[in-house]
Design an enzyme around this catalytic site. Structure first.
Site, PDB file in Angstrom:
ATOM      1  N   SER A  65     -10.057  -0.112   7.125  1.00  0.00           N
ATOM      2  CA  SER A  65      -9.466  -0.031   5.790  1.00  0.00           C
ATOM      3  C   SER A  65      -8.768  -1.277   5.266  1.00  0.00           C
ATOM      4  CB  SER A  65      -8.480   1.129   5.721  1.00  0.00           C
ATOM      5  OG  SER A  65      -9.207   2.315   5.555  1.00  0.00           O
ATOM      6  N   LYS A  98       0.874  -1.182   0.000  1.00  0.00           N
ATOM      7  CA  LYS A  98       0.000   0.000   0.000  1.00  0.00           C
ATOM      8  C   LYS A  98       0.905   1.224   0.000  1.00  0.00           C
ATOM      9  CE  LYS A  98      -3.788   2.124   2.664  1.00  0.00           C
ATOM     10  NZ  LYS A  98      -4.691   2.003   3.834  1.00  0.00           N
ATOM     11  N   SER A 151      -9.698   2.323   2.942  1.00  0.00           N
ATOM     12  CA  SER A 151      -8.783   3.051   2.102  1.00  0.00           C
ATOM     13  C   SER A 151      -7.814   2.148   1.336  1.00  0.00           C
ATOM     14  CB  SER A 151      -7.971   4.042   2.943  1.00  0.00           C
ATOM     15  OG  SER A 151      -7.160   3.354   3.878  1.00  0.00           O
TER      16      SER A 151
HETATM   17  N1  GLN Z   1     -13.131   4.843   6.382  1.00  0.00           N
HETATM   18  C1  GLN Z   1     -12.515   5.240   7.619  1.00  0.00           C
HETATM   19  C2  GLN Z   1     -12.045   6.660   7.488  1.00  0.00           C
HETATM   20  O1  GLN Z   1     -12.280   7.226   6.498  1.00  0.00           O
HETATM   21  C3  GLN Z   1     -11.401   4.317   7.971  1.00  0.00           C
HETATM   22  C4  GLN Z   1     -10.208   4.502   7.154  1.00  0.00           C
HETATM   23  C5  GLN Z   1      -9.064   3.637   7.539  1.00  0.00           C
HETATM   24  O2  GLN Z   1      -9.248   2.592   8.189  1.00  0.00           O
HETATM   25  N2  GLN Z   1      -7.873   4.062   7.181  1.00  0.00           N
HETATM   26  O3  GLN Z   1     -11.448   7.211   8.337  1.00  0.00           O
END
Ligand code: GLN
Length: 483
Positions: free
Chosen positions: A174, A75, A150
């Site tokens: 995410s 990632k 994400s």
């Molecule tokens: N969707 C959540 C956010 O926008 C979690 C994102 C994540 O786990 N990095 O913060």
């Protein structure tokens, strides 16, 4: 070759069925062929081939590790020495990391081949991969839907076999949410299990890196490489790392599974509920006992998270000031102009929204009302899990409220988007490990089952996931056109 599991790939490399160079070229070719999915921000073709040559030599000398010669991808939140590390942002579009994240270093030492850096929501803020500066990623199961976020690039790349496996990070869901939407296995480890050193920070008390793979068996191999104490990360826990593959075949007889009634309330989409019931029934057949548990504070997880995570991000992202890293505006007239224009032009809309929310929540006069209150709720949520986990061994539930939604469907409505993580966020607030495994399909889109365990029980979670994958084949389905 791309259909093989990590164990099969390791065997193929050792038996001489194919070399790491051949395997790497095969994946690089697929990445080009399916470029339109937009899963990669950077493809490190030359480095991948160098890694593969080195891996072939290492294997020839009989010294390979489990991942030696296996092409994987990171990632783009993990710093990679001399390679662009963008975090999905214009702010870091020109940032070449001067060092490797500990996780990257560990994969290098294992002899894994780096195919490239995967697309993601900007600074890991999002649930659909649509906030990326590099554009949305398409879900290979239906290219009009999102892969989740994400770690959407990781989810889509593994599902479409553009990498044998990948890393992800999970601050509020995410790893698990894109794993669910893409039909793969994703594990968010216990907070502190995997080093955060060199993993660009979003919300430091919640962020955790973990494996995204095709099966629990593969995830165990990845976690083995990723986990462990790191003196460079002050929140890393100094606890020995078990053998994650050793217990995969343990029996589940007598396993106590808790189903939180708050997860299975009438709010849960009926197709989702039916799919999950079938999955849980498989566990009953494997000898598990099912019990209802209650966690009354779960409903407070989203509001608490959306105070705590933005508060931490507002502090973490203050380092991107146009001076030290990344983007700098053109011709600043003075220092204030430099700061404001660099940040104004470098960050996307969602990131700015979070910084504003966080700064507000931390400001004098609101700190007690928002931040302190959210921290108290965080404790209540942790206590709910603690209590439930004295009655049962693991908790199961949905990962997402619905299967993958359409590209563009939620991007204009942040609250609607935030609700995508309603089943995953509480786990980060408690710091617990949890994984998502493919458990069926609704309208040809994959559905994930979430399994949440007690602190540092990743080995047991992988065992529970693996046993299910021995009696079902959801994890072996491949999206059409990507076979
Ligand atoms: N969707 C959540 C956010 O926008 C979690 C994102 C994540 O786990 N990095 O913060």
């Amino acid at each position: 070759m791309h259909t093989k599991s990590l164990t099969e790939l390791a065997q193929g490399l050792r038996s001489g069925e194919f070399s790491s160079v051949e395997l790497t070229q095969h994946f690089l070719k697929r990445i080009k062929q399916y470029h339109d999915l937009n899963t990669y921000i950077t493809v490190t073709e030359e480095i991948a081939l160098q890694n593969a040559i080195a891996a072939d030599a290492r294997l020839a000398s009989g010294q390979g590790a489990a991942l030696t010669g296996i092409p994987m991808a990171q990632k783009d939140i993990f710093c990679t020495l001399d390679i662009k590390t963008s975090c999905g942002s214009k702010m870091l579009d020109n940032f070449i990391a001067p060092y490797n994240a500990t996780v990257v270093e560990k994969f290098n030492q294992a002899g894994a081949v780096l195919l490239g850096k995967l697309n993601m929501d900007e600074f890991a803020m999002g649930s659909s991969n649509e906030t990326s500066y590099y554009g949305a990623v398409k879900n290979p199961w239906n290219i009009n839907t999102v892969p989740g976020g994400s770690s959407g690039g990781s989810g889509a790349a593994v599902a479409s076999r553009l990498a044998s496996c990948a890393t992800g990070t999970d601050t509020g869901g995410s790893i698990r949410q894109p794993a669910a939407h893409c039909g793969i296995t994703g594990l968010k480890p216990t907070y502190g299990r995997v080093s955060r050193y060199g993993m660009i920070a979003y919300a430091s008390s919640l962020d955790q890196g973990g494996p995204m793979a095709r099966s629990a068996e593969d995830a165990a191999i990845l976690l083995q490489t990723m986990a462990g104490f790191d003196p460079k990360d002050s929140t890393s826990v100094d606890l020995s790392v078990p053998d994650y593959s050793a217990g995969l075949n343990n029996s589940l007889a007598g396993l106590k599974i808790g189903l939180p009634k708050e997860f299975f309330s009438t709010d849960l989409n009926s197709d989702m509920a039916a799919t999950l019931k079938t999955a849980i029934n498989e566990y009953r057949k494997l000898g598990a006992e099912i019990k209802e548990v209650s966690m009354p504070n779960l409903k407070l997880a989203i509001p608490a998270y959306y105070v705590i995570a933005p508060a931490e991000c507002s502090a973490n992202l203050s380092r991107f000031d146009g001076v030290r890293f990344g983007y700098r505006c053109e011709n600043p007239v003075d220092l204030t102009d430099l700061y404001t224009r660099s940040r104004g032009e470098g960050f996307g809309k969602e990131v700015k929204r979070r910084i504003l929310m966080g700064t507000y929540a931390l400001s004098t006069g609101y700190y007690d009302a928002y931040y302190v209150k959210a921290q108290k709720i965080r404790r209540l949520i942790s206590d709910d899990f603690k209590n439930a986990l004295t009655e049962v061994d693991v908790i199961m539930g949905p990962v997402t409220p619905t299967p993958a939604f359409g590209i563009g469907e939620k991007i204009a409505d942040p609250i609607e988007m935030y609700l995508s993580d309603i089943y995953t966020i509480a786990i980060n607030l408690a710091g617990l490990p949890a994984l998502s495994i493919p458990a069926g399909f609704i309208n040809d889109l994959p559905v994930g089952l979430q399994i949440i365990g007690n602190y540092f029980t990743e080995d047991r979670l992988l065992n529970i996931a693996h046993q299910y994958q021995q009696v079902t084949d959801w994890h072996q389905h491949t999206p059409k056109g990507f076979e």
